[in-house]
Design an enzyme around this catalytic site. Structure first.
Site, PDB file in Angstrom:
ATOM      1  N   SER A  48       0.689  -1.472   0.037  1.00 14.53           N
ATOM      2  CA  SER A  48       0.023  -0.068  -0.002  1.00 14.53           C
ATOM      3  C   SER A  48       0.749   1.496   0.060  1.00 14.53           C
ATOM      4  CB  SER A  48      -0.826   0.025   0.946  1.00 14.53           C
ATOM      5  OG  SER A  48      -0.672   1.026   1.772  1.00 14.53           O
ATOM      6  N   LYS A  49       0.422   2.286  -0.893  1.00 13.92           N
ATOM      7  CA  LYS A  49       1.330   3.416  -0.861  1.00 13.92           C
ATOM      8  C   LYS A  49       1.323   4.108   0.233  1.00 13.92           C
ATOM      9  CE  LYS A  49       2.529   7.254  -3.720  1.00 13.92           C
ATOM     10  NZ  LYS A  49       3.698   7.216  -3.826  1.00 13.92           N
ATOM     11  N   ARG A  50      -0.077   4.195   0.878  1.00  7.62           N
ATOM     12  CA  ARG A  50      -0.150   4.705   2.359  1.00  7.62           C
ATOM     13  C   ARG A  50       0.896   4.405   3.126  1.00  7.62           C
ATOM     14  NH1 ARG A  50      -5.254   4.193   4.759  1.00  7.62           N
ATOM     15  NH2 ARG A  50      -5.726   2.789   2.912  1.00  7.62           N
ATOM     16  N   GLY A 110       3.879   3.276   2.750  1.00  7.95           N
ATOM     17  CA  GLY A 110       5.227   3.540   2.191  1.00  7.95           C
ATOM     18  C   GLY A 110       5.845   2.617   1.171  1.00  7.95           C
ATOM     19  N   ASP A 157       7.497   5.696  -7.880  1.00 10.31           N
ATOM     20  CA  ASP A 157       8.468   5.545  -6.993  1.00 10.31           C
ATOM     21  C   ASP A 157       9.531   4.810  -7.506  1.00 10.31           C
ATOM     22  OD1 ASP A 157       6.847   7.251  -5.412  1.00 10.31           O
ATOM     23  OD2 ASP A 157       5.811   5.516  -4.589  1.00 10.31           O
TER      24      ASP A 157
END
Ligand code: GLU
Length: 478
Positions: free
Chosen positions: A248-250, A252, A258
């Site tokens: 999950s991007k949230r 990290g 990225d």
């Protein structure tokens, strides 16, 4: 005649591409190309809480960089557009009304419908609207009362759907909710829009994340309600950070963007992501995009979650870097070399060859080559090396001996530099390394360097090399 394969990628414009999304896009793309079909891009921007500036461009850009060209989409058009969901909002109401007419959906006027319409938690057993006579409901709609349209799920029985990787899945209808299809503002929910859009766009194979698996029986009931053919579902298991957590991007975990910013090559990411949850069979791992097309088969898609392994991706990336021509590598490496090597007299193209076999990710480069720009502060302990039989005292002796030789060299190239250092070693009856080690340390001020004494001196040039050797001598003389 066989039906033309049509797959679609239907991202929501969030501003980044998560790897699960990239993988769904890729499988859809590979399958379409493998079967000579069409790959369609549809932007699903209606369920968005917040508008993200430039997010659609991020999608275009990512697909292009990955080499996944689309045949129909918002920018290129096509026969079944528009391809941006928010531009289609007028077309859903008649379909919802059609389902109301055939009894597969109903008008719901309940207050709580509004707050719960997206959560799917609405208990239809309590919903008085489900059994309202249609005429009465229509009269209330005509009188301007706010309403949503809900799917009418049968109260008993089961629904079975087929998924290409998960097989047949049967659920009790009592476990399915009367989900909202059309909201009070007249906009469709995602769960309704995707069925309508996939049908109108002639999608034959729906490739998406397994988070939609639990909604698939409701989609099937919608297709049945319309009397439409159900597309082949291909649900893909989540991409995991570890055995327990989805990426999950949230939290990290890196998105495609990225990874690119971290110095990974698009092709390496594409290759790696393709193999996250799909196996071509056999040992081979490195596949270009056309080779993936050739090898792709839905049968190879795995039901088990795939764990993202950054070390594995690093390995893929290093393989791609190594496989480049020296010119290609120099071109991609140059900006990273320039991050630390600002001296205009040093051409990044000279440094690049030292790096091609020695870096896994482009962002490794700046730190590896910083010494070319300026001699770092270094510890005298670097002059001690058992294998080369050097220590500070030996090094001082060697640097004194090599300096006049280097100063007098007729030309400044690898062969001449190497010959002079070898000659010195021969004359002193020592191993080459005993000369080269101190020279390299004095020239680089670092223990680990890409390239050896010869290449480093050559790139630094005579003047700078002598200056650094002098600095080494001064340092060793303390
Ligand atoms: N807009 C949905 C998403 O981004 C699409 C899911 C699907 O492919 O149906 O997750």
């Amino acid at each position: 005649m066989n039906q033309e394969v049509r797959t679609r990628f239907a991202p929501s414009p969030t501003g980044f591409m998560h790897l699960g999304g990239l993988r769904a896009a890729l499988y859809g793309y590979l399958f379409a190309r493998k079967n000579g079909g069409k790959f369609i891009l549809r932007i699903e921007d209606t369920d968005q809480v917040r508008f993200v500036e430039g997010a659609t461009e991020v999608i275009y850009d990512t697909l292009r960089r990955c080499g996944m060209n689309w045949d129909e989409g918002p920018d290129v058009g096509g026969p079944v557009g528009p391809y941006i969901q928010s531009q289609r909002k007028e077309l859903y109401l008649p379909y919802a009304q059609q389902l109301v007419k055939t009894g597969h959906a109903y008008y719901c006027f309940c207050e709580k419908a509004e707050s719960e319409e997206d959560s799917g938690e609405f208990d239809r057993a309590d919903d008085p609207c489900r059994d309202l006579p249609l005429e009465e409901a229509k009269a209330r709609v005509a009188a301007g009362e706010p309403y949503v349209i809900r799917q009418r799920i049968p109260k008993d029985g089961t629904t079975t759907f087929h998924d290409a990787s998960f097989g047949d899945i049967t659920v009790e209808n009592t476990t399915l909710d009367d989900q909202v299809l059309l909201k009070r503002d007249g906009l469709p929910t995602y769960n309704f829009a995707n069925v309508i859009d996939d049908h109108l766009m002639g999608i034959t194979h729906v490739v998406r994340g397994s988070e939609y698996l639990s909604s698939a029986p409701k989609y099937n009931l919608l297709y049945e309600g319309f009397g439409w053919e159900v597309p082949t579902y291909v649900h893909c298991s989540p991409v995991m950070r570890d055995a327990q957590h989805k990426m999950s991007k949230r939290h990290g975990d890196p998105s495609y963007e990225d990874l690119i910013a971290q110095g990974y090559l698009s092709q390496a990411v594409v290759n790696y992501v393709a193999l996250l949850g799909w196996a071509p069979g056999g040992e081979r791992e490195i596949y270009s995009l056309p080779e993936l097309v050739e090898a792709f088969d839905i049968k190879g898609i795995s039901k088990s979650p795939a764990i993202f392994d950054i070390d594995k991706l690093r390995y893929f990336n290093s393989e791609y870097l190594r496989a480049m021509t020296p010119e290609q590598f120099a071109a991609v490496a140059a900006p990273y070399i320039r991050q630390t090597v600002h001296n205009p007299a040093i051409d990044p193209a000279q440094i690049a060859p030292l790096l091609q076999q020695r870096c896994e990710v482009l962002t490794d480069i700046p730190e590896k080559v910083d010494f070319f720009d300026a001699l770092p502060e270094y510890d005298l302990a670097l002059y001690t090396n058992k294998k080369s039989k050097t220590d500070p005292a030996v090094s001082l002796e060697m640097l004194h001996a090599v300096r006049p030789l280097l100063a007098a060299l007729p030309t400044w190239d690898d062969e001449t530099l190497l010959a002079s250092m070898k000659e010195l070693a021969e004359r002193l009856e020592v191993k080459n390394a005993k000369v080269m080690w101190p020279v390299r340390i004095a020239a680089a001020g670092k223990l680990v360097t890409p390239g050896g004494a010869v290449e480093i001196c050559r790139i630094l040039g005579r003047e700078e090399t002598l200056r650094r050797i002098d600095a080494g001598i001064a340092k060793l003389e303390g």
